[in-house]
Design an enzyme around this catalytic site. Structure first.
Site, PDB file in Angstrom:
ATOM      1  N   ARG A 158       4.517  65.745  18.515  1.00  0.00           N
ATOM      2  CA  ARG A 158       4.239  65.636  19.942  1.00  0.00           C
ATOM      3  C   ARG A 158       5.373  66.339  20.681  1.00  0.00           C
ATOM      4  NH1 ARG A 158       3.282  60.478  17.712  1.00  0.00           N
ATOM      5  NH2 ARG A 158       1.111  59.785  17.903  1.00  0.00           N
TER       6      ARG A 158
ATOM      7  N   LYS B 277       4.978  57.078  18.479  1.00  0.00           N
ATOM      8  CA  LYS B 277       4.410  56.059  19.350  1.00  0.00           C
ATOM      9  C   LYS B 277       4.430  54.695  18.677  1.00  0.00           C
ATOM     10  CE  LYS B 277       1.243  58.591  22.360  1.00  0.00           C
ATOM     11  NZ  LYS B 277      -0.179  58.723  22.783  1.00  0.00           N
TER      12      LYS B 277
ATOM     13  N   HIS C  14      -0.017  70.028  23.522  1.00  0.00           N
ATOM     14  CA  HIS C  14      -0.666  69.073  22.633  1.00  0.00           C
ATOM     15  C   HIS C  14      -1.757  69.743  21.807  1.00  0.00           C
ATOM     16  CE1 HIS C  14      -0.800  64.895  21.448  1.00  0.00           C
ATOM     17  NE2 HIS C  14      -2.122  64.901  21.500  1.00  0.00           N
TER      18      HIS C  14
ATOM     19  N   ARG D 116      -0.516  70.644  18.458  1.00  0.00           N
ATOM     20  CA  ARG D 116      -0.538  69.515  17.514  1.00  0.00           C
ATOM     21  C   ARG D 116      -1.951  69.352  16.950  1.00  0.00           C
ATOM     22  NH1 ARG D 116       1.422  64.190  16.123  1.00  0.00           N
ATOM     23  NH2 ARG D 116      -0.031  62.526  16.709  1.00  0.00           N
TER      24      ARG D 116
ATOM     25  N   HIS E   1      -0.715  58.677  13.254  1.00  0.00           N
ATOM     26  CA  HIS E   1      -1.788  57.895  13.866  1.00  0.00           C
ATOM     27  C   HIS E   1      -1.803  56.482  13.295  1.00  0.00           C
ATOM     28  CE1 HIS E   1      -4.333  61.712  14.933  1.00  0.00           C
ATOM     29  NE2 HIS E   1      -3.417  61.438  15.837  1.00  0.00           N
TER      30      HIS E   1
ATOM     31  N   TYR F  31     -10.946  64.960  13.904  1.00  0.00           N
ATOM     32  CA  TYR F  31     -10.776  66.351  13.492  1.00  0.00           C
ATOM     33  C   TYR F  31     -11.872  66.807  12.546  1.00  0.00           C
ATOM     34  CZ  TYR F  31      -6.283  65.934  15.749  1.00  0.00           C
ATOM     35  OH  TYR F  31      -5.305  65.727  16.682  1.00  0.00           O
TER      36      TYR F  31
END
Length: 307
Positions: free
Chosen positions: A162, A185, A253, A256, A279, A288
């Site tokens: 990120r 995150k 982004h 990424r 994730h 994806y």
């Protein structure tokens, strides 16, 4: 806090936010978003009930109250996706509050979220990603800022970072090792391999940068020596995409997203890509596969002789 609450409810709200930050490891922006959502919900209840809500009133909430809030949000133009996020925040608050106060929160926890179609990631094609990095280098005013921008974008595309993670690197990370330990995150830590191209790009930037890579200082610097701002990177990409005729979705982004999509196209498995991206849920990474399938069908329709 200007929200009208009883002292007990105000203390509960603040305790929950502190809990998110300290124990759950939520990022500052995440805590701010949760606070905004729940304060909005409580503000509605204060108006709806005609009195400052306390913990006893919150425990006695009904389905009609919840439906009234959701209807009011829709009435002021809040979309299904934003409303679903707000409801998720309210659920989180109620889950914590019900454990602390000992009441049944089924009315809130069992509420059905509005349905919405999640937008697919919009990655760049490989040639577009390369062109983007080349254009960002060419348009920079000074050799060292050109090398800096190339290094940042190479980390986004080559390592799936990120923008906040790339700009969070410090002089202690230089020279870049073969693998980086990234804190992402929700405080989730992951190990990310660093491609030789990314290591070389950062090494070239450090060679040209007029500001020393001090151990605790930001690795990527602005012109005056302060930390490079994410908006500066986004602006560089805005200028480059206009020159290249790329869509507005060509953002930091998107690089990424490109990392994940190109790995998947090359045969990478979803679990490994999930770990590399950091994730929390595999369902996020599975988006994806839809991107890859969509692109495959577009190629098929354009190239097959009987299409």
């Amino acid at each position: 806090m200007s929200l009208s609450l009883t002292p007990a409810a105000r203390d509960a709200l603040q305790a929950w936010l502190s809990h998110l930050a300290a124990l759950d490891g939520a990022a500052r922006n995440t805590v701010t978003a949760y606070r905004t959502d729940v304060v909005g919900f409580l503000s509605f209840l204060a108006q709806h009930w005609g009195a400052a809500p306390g913990t006893a009133a919150l425990a006695a909430i009904t389905q009609a109250d919840l439906r009234a809030w959701m209807a009011a949000e829709r009435g002021r133009g809040v979309g299904a996706r934003s409303l679903a996020r707000a409801l998720s925040s309210v659920r989180s608050f109620y889950r914590w509050l019900s454990d602390r106060e000992g009441f049944d929160a089924t009315v809130v926890l069992g509420a059905r979220s509005p349905r919405f179609k999640r937008p697919l990631p919009r990655p760049l094609a490989e040639d577009a990603a390369r062109a983007m990095i080349g254009m960002v280098e060419d348009q920079a005013r000074e050799p060292w800022t050109a090398a800096r921008d190339v290094a940042v974008l190479t980390l986004l595309w080559g390592c799936g970072l990120r923008i906040s993670e790339a700009l969070g690197l410090t002089g202690a990370d230089a020279p870049l090792p073969p693998v980086l330990r990234i804190l992402g995150k929700g405080g989730r830590e992951r190990i990310v391999p660093v491609l030789p191209a990314a290591r070389d790009a950062v090494a070239e930037y450090l060679r040209l940068c007029p500001h020393p890579a001090a151990h605790g200082a930001p690795l990527f610097r602005g012109v005056r020596g302060g930390a490079l701002n994410a908006r500066q990177v986004a602006r560089a990409m805005e200028l480059a995409r206009m020159s290249l005729g790329l869509p507005a979705t060509a953002t930091p982004h998107a690089l990424r997203h490109s990392f994940a999509t190109h790995l998947l196209a090359a045969g990478g498995d979803l679990r490994s890509i999930q770990e590399l991206l950091g994730h929390a849920s595999l369902s996020t990474t599975q988006a994806y596969t839809a991107v890859d399938s969509t692109r495959l069908m577009e190629v098929y329709a354009a190239a097959h002789p009987r299409a």
